[in-house]
Design a protein around this motif. Sequence first.
Motif, mmCIF file in Angstrom:
data_model
loop_
_atom_site.group_PDB
_atom_site.id
_atom_site.type_symbol
_atom_site.label_atom_id
_atom_site.label_comp_id
_atom_site.label_asym_id
_atom_site.label_seq_id
_atom_site.Cartn_x
_atom_site.Cartn_y
_atom_site.Cartn_z
ATOM 1 N N ILE A 152 -7.232 0.543 11.043
ATOM 2 C CA ILE A 152 -6.746 -0.591 10.244
ATOM 3 C C ILE A 152 -5.320 -0.918 10.653
ATOM 4 C CG2 ILE A 152 -6.173 -1.374 7.908
ATOM 5 C CD1 ILE A 152 -8.337 0.715 6.959
ATOM 6 N N ASN A 203 -8.407 -9.567 8.647
ATOM 7 C CA ASN A 203 -7.547 -8.441 9.033
ATOM 8 C C ASN A 203 -8.332 -7.683 10.114
ATOM 9 O OD1 ASN A 203 -7.037 -5.162 7.745
ATOM 10 N ND2 ASN A 203 -5.559 -6.264 8.984
ATOM 11 N N GLN A 235 -12.348 -7.404 6.919
ATOM 12 C CA GLN A 235 -11.890 -6.656 8.090
ATOM 13 C C GLN A 235 -12.936 -6.775 9.194
ATOM 14 O OE1 GLN A 235 -11.159 -3.003 5.796
ATOM 15 N NE2 GLN A 235 -8.992 -3.212 6.298
#
Length: 390
Positions: free
Chosen positions: A148, A137, A116
């Motif tokens: 997120i 991501n 991430q």
Amino acid sequence: MSRFNQVTDRMNTRSVKWDLTESLFKSEEVLPMWVADMDFQIPKAVTDAIADRAAHGIFGYTVTDEKIHQSIKNWLSKQHDWNINTKWLSYSPGVVPSLHTMMEALTDKDDQILIQTPVYPPFYDVIKNHERTIVKNPLHQQDGKYEIDFDDFEKKLKQGVKAFILCNPHNPVGRVWTKEELQKMANLCLKHNVMIFSDEIHADLIFPGHKHIPIASLSDDIAQSTITCLSPTKTFNLAGLQVSYIVTPDAEYRKKVNDQFGLQGIKMLNTLGITALEAAYDHGDEWLEELISVLEDHKKYLMDTIHSQTNQIQVVEPEGTYLVWLDCRGLGLSHEELKSFMQEKAKIGLNDGASFGEEGEGFMRINIACPRPILEDGVQRILQAIHSKE
């Protein structure tokens, strides 16, 4: 004077942060506020334990025994409400070596590994150096806070991701993921049969109003899919002693990781690292409580001072860690110009935001774990450089 306000000269101690300033930043006038170690004296109990052990005078091969296992078990239970079995423990010189070992032991060449971004730079190396494939991501900023993108998260997992490297608390954006966020990520990983490699080295450094939750503590199913990396080194400023541990509930994963450590010849920790871990976990509570209070004051000073004197830098408020993400895009500089501005005009050594991934361009990372006079000096250097630019 508070022990956290005492300025200790770290020059000529082979300090990466201080002794490499000129070679890294091309000037000895640069104030180093980058790499993640603290300019604070460690707890006296730890210093005393190291001194006592050193006085013995013999440093032969040293084991991690049940007493050490119990110190870790007690710490995780007390600090994070996580009741582990000591049989789940393995030891390593550091979290990064552990991640390299896990990558080699539990994944295969060309496997897809999710991260991430922007995220701790060694994550990229851990994936690339073992010829695995990076899958991103990216975190999204919402009203100055990073969130997120769960739709993207699941979309990437569906593509055949083998493992997800979680960073919690997140370095560099400072998020301490909530129980709901962790549960959602974990459920998606279970659904798509994705292992979780969880870097929780900053777990103890949490600001008031937030709580660190080990993702493996959420359920037995999640625990069986998760390998968690932890260490006292960030918490108690022991990085040079190279001591960390892994918690692996699944017996098959644990055997593969331990076998891989064996192939690398990593069989034991250094004597003083073990000594420091035990003393810190057994006697470090009060010191840590005071540290969090100091860091909270430092965070407030940084945010209040910068936001009251310029709108060209936005401080992303951290929920954990002593590392603060600075959004410098308001300066209107290219990323290379931003690096030069901080290094040459402000005379301050910060972490280059682009090293955390392309999502970090226009950002810098500052370390606030230093005595207040050093922090104030660093902040004023940045502000004076901005004002002279206007």
